[in-house]
Design an enzyme around this catalytic site. Structure first.
Site, PDB file in Angstrom:
ATOM      1  N   GLY A 176       4.336  33.614 -70.276  1.00 59.12           N
ATOM      2  CA  GLY A 176       4.481  33.443 -71.718  1.00 59.12           C
ATOM      3  C   GLY A 176       5.936  33.578 -72.121  1.00 59.12           C
ATOM      4  N   GLN A 208      13.244  34.909 -77.513  1.00 56.88           N
ATOM      5  CA  GLN A 208      13.805  35.147 -76.182  1.00 56.88           C
ATOM      6  C   GLN A 208      14.817  34.085 -75.779  1.00 56.88           C
ATOM      7  OE1 GLN A 208       9.657  35.842 -74.434  1.00 56.88           O
ATOM      8  NE2 GLN A 208      10.957  37.087 -73.127  1.00 56.88           N
ATOM      9  N   CYS A 248       8.569  41.741 -68.504  1.00 58.78           N
ATOM     10  CA  CYS A 248       9.047  40.787 -69.507  1.00 58.78           C
ATOM     11  C   CYS A 248      10.303  40.117 -68.980  1.00 58.78           C
ATOM     12  CB  CYS A 248       9.345  41.551 -70.804  1.00 58.78           C
ATOM     13  SG  CYS A 248      10.041  40.525 -72.097  1.00 58.78           S
ATOM     14  N   LEU A 249      10.422  38.819 -69.204  1.00 61.27           N
ATOM     15  CA  LEU A 249      11.596  38.084 -68.746  1.00 61.27           C
ATOM     16  C   LEU A 249      12.866  38.588 -69.423  1.00 61.27           C
ATOM     17  CD1 LEU A 249      10.054  34.493 -68.778  1.00 61.27           C
ATOM     18  CD2 LEU A 249      10.452  35.947 -66.781  1.00 61.27           C
ATOM     19  N   HIS A 276       1.702  40.598 -76.354  1.00 59.36           N
ATOM     20  CA  HIS A 276       3.090  40.797 -75.910  1.00 59.36           C
ATOM     21  C   HIS A 276       4.014  39.753 -76.583  1.00 59.36           C
ATOM     22  CE1 HIS A 276       6.040  41.565 -72.427  1.00 59.36           C
ATOM     23  NE2 HIS A 276       6.537  40.525 -73.023  1.00 59.36           N
ATOM     24  N   GLU A 277       3.588  38.488 -76.584  1.00 58.04           N
ATOM     25  CA  GLU A 277       4.441  37.414 -77.139  1.00 58.04           C
ATOM     26  C   GLU A 277       4.535  37.515 -78.666  1.00 58.04           C
ATOM     27  OE1 GLU A 277       6.210  36.077 -75.030  1.00 58.04           O
ATOM     28  OE2 GLU A 277       4.996  36.501 -73.274  1.00 58.04           O
ATOM     29  N   HIS A 282       7.018  39.990 -79.659  1.00 56.17           N
ATOM     30  CA  HIS A 282       8.391  39.462 -79.598  1.00 56.17           C
ATOM     31  C   HIS A 282       8.808  38.865 -80.942  1.00 56.17           C
ATOM     32  CE1 HIS A 282       9.965  39.877 -75.566  1.00 56.17           C
ATOM     33  NE2 HIS A 282       8.890  39.344 -75.006  1.00 56.17           N
TER      34      HIS A 282
END
Ligand code: NI
Length: 171
Positions: free
Chosen positions: A49, A54, A96-97, A138-139, A142
């Protein structure tokens, strides 16, 4: 057509990750180009995701893939996503990226119903549980400037900050 390109993923502690992304009022070609580039970037990373913050775009759009085992099989776009119902609890080891070299267990809702607009401009509802539910929460976090490390204990967060400091200083 702009075509998909790989975007740079911002990492903690970049302040852009802490800004609330804005509601999308117009689905134009630029937005679809952004979504396609986000999907491309997500698979490249690889991740399951990605939220627009991000990649430095403060718009309420996320992309994700229900079946990460088959990259490219089912990428999904969700615009202005909103959690409208939640149920139960799940503990999942998250990464997480944008939070490099770390993972930690986070407690979230096991099931969520998410409302939003898909890539065709249609209003949709997704009933998610398990990994997909975790991914969506999670997304969407963000988009509100929240990172998963905000959900862990302050002790574990301090541990990560120390580790990051070491990595950044090249020790
Ligand atoms: Ni993330």
């Amino acid at each position: 057509m702009g075509g998909a390109e790989e975007l740079t993923i911002l990492t903690y502690p970049d302040p852009v990750l802490r800004v609330r992304a804005e509601e999308i009022t117009n689905i134009d070609e630029g937005l679809i180009d952004l979504a396609e580039s986000m999907i491309f970037t997500m698979y490249r990373a690889p991740g399951i995701g990605l939220a627009a913050n991000q990649v430095g775009a403060l718009k309420r759009i996320i992309v994700f893939d229900r079946s990460p085992a088959k990259p490219g099989a089912s990428p999904q776009i969700l615009i202005n996503p909103e959690i409208v119902a939640r149920e139960g609890k799940i503990v999942h080891d998250e990464a997480c990226l944008s939070v490099t070299d770390f993972s930690a267990e986070v407690t979230r809702s096991d099931k969520v119903r998410v409302k939003g607009i898909d890539g065709d401009g249609k209003q949709i509802e997704i009933d998610a549980e398990g990994l997909l539910s975790v991914c969506l929460q999670h997304e969407i976090d963000h988009l509100d400037g929240i990172l998963y490390i905000d959900h862990i204990s302050s002790l574990k967060r301090a541990l990560y900050k120390r580790k990051l400091k070491k990595i950044l200083s090249g020790d």
